[in-house]
Design a protein around this motif. Structure first.
Motif, mmCIF file in Angstrom:
data_model
loop_
_atom_site.group_PDB
_atom_site.id
_atom_site.type_symbol
_atom_site.label_atom_id
_atom_site.label_comp_id
_atom_site.label_asym_id
_atom_site.label_seq_id
_atom_site.Cartn_x
_atom_site.Cartn_y
_atom_site.Cartn_z
ATOM 1 N N GLN A 7 81.298 -7.737 77.080
ATOM 2 C CA GLN A 7 80.041 -7.029 77.310
ATOM 3 C C GLN A 7 79.938 -5.828 76.372
ATOM 4 O OE1 GLN A 7 77.775 -7.911 79.956
ATOM 5 N NE2 GLN A 7 76.400 -6.583 78.856
ATOM 6 N N ARG A 27 74.337 -2.922 76.682
ATOM 7 C CA ARG A 27 73.521 -2.943 75.472
ATOM 8 C C ARG A 27 72.920 -4.334 75.298
ATOM 9 N NH1 ARG A 27 73.400 -4.288 70.059
ATOM 10 N NH2 ARG A 27 75.314 -5.451 70.269
ATOM 11 N N GLU A 28 71.634 -4.341 75.032
ATOM 12 C CA GLU A 28 70.935 -5.588 74.745
ATOM 13 C C GLU A 28 70.629 -5.625 73.257
ATOM 14 O OE1 GLU A 28 67.487 -5.387 77.190
ATOM 15 O OE2 GLU A 28 68.636 -5.484 79.049
ATOM 16 N N MET A 31 68.263 -3.039 71.281
ATOM 17 C CA MET A 31 68.031 -1.838 72.088
ATOM 18 C C MET A 31 68.073 -0.612 71.180
ATOM 19 S SD MET A 31 70.289 -0.240 75.213
ATOM 20 C CE MET A 31 69.628 -1.153 76.584
ATOM 21 N N SER A 71 77.276 -1.381 69.804
ATOM 22 C CA SER A 71 78.166 -1.303 70.951
ATOM 23 C C SER A 71 79.039 -0.056 70.850
ATOM 24 C CB SER A 71 79.049 -2.549 71.011
ATOM 25 O OG SER A 71 79.883 -2.487 72.133
#
Length: 114
Positions: A7, A27-28, A31, A71
């Motif tokens: 993730q 985090r997408e 984003m 990330s």
């Protein structure tokens, strides 16, 4: 909440002299810093941020709200300074005062001319 190794996470941080708040978000893809700040809810929970102009930073470097996050990024919410510290220092010195610990700005500086 345990971190899943696959993730991606980002943090949104806001601190005052009295309190520090950190919100960790998944985090997408795509984003942005602005998206993360809105999703964190920190602006909605602080009346000082709602009324003032904010700046965003990542690890101390100024960024635009549209910057795409990676990330592990740490988005910092900062309030703009009310006055440039250099100008404030010059004005205090012109009046014979100095910046420093609370209360010191009121003390007069003795000069050789007095």
């Amino acid at each position: 909440m345990a971190d899943a190794p696959d993730q991606d996470w980002v943090e949104v941080v806001y601190a005052t002299a009295a309190r520090q708040r950190i919100v960790k978000l998944a985090r997408e893809a795509g984003m942005t810093a602005g998206d993360a700040v809105r999703r964190s809810g920190l602006i909605d929970s602080d009346s000082g941020l709602q009324s003032g102009e904010i700046m965003l930073g990542i690890f101390g470097a100024h960024v635009d709200a549209g910057r795409v996050l990676e990330s592990g990024d740490r988005v910092e919410i900062c309030q703009r300074l009310k006055q440039d510290p250099r100008q404030m220092r010059r004005a205090l010195l012109a009046d014979g005062r100095v910046m420093g610990r609370a209360g010191r700005a009121r003390e007069r500086v003795k000069s050789d001319r007095e």
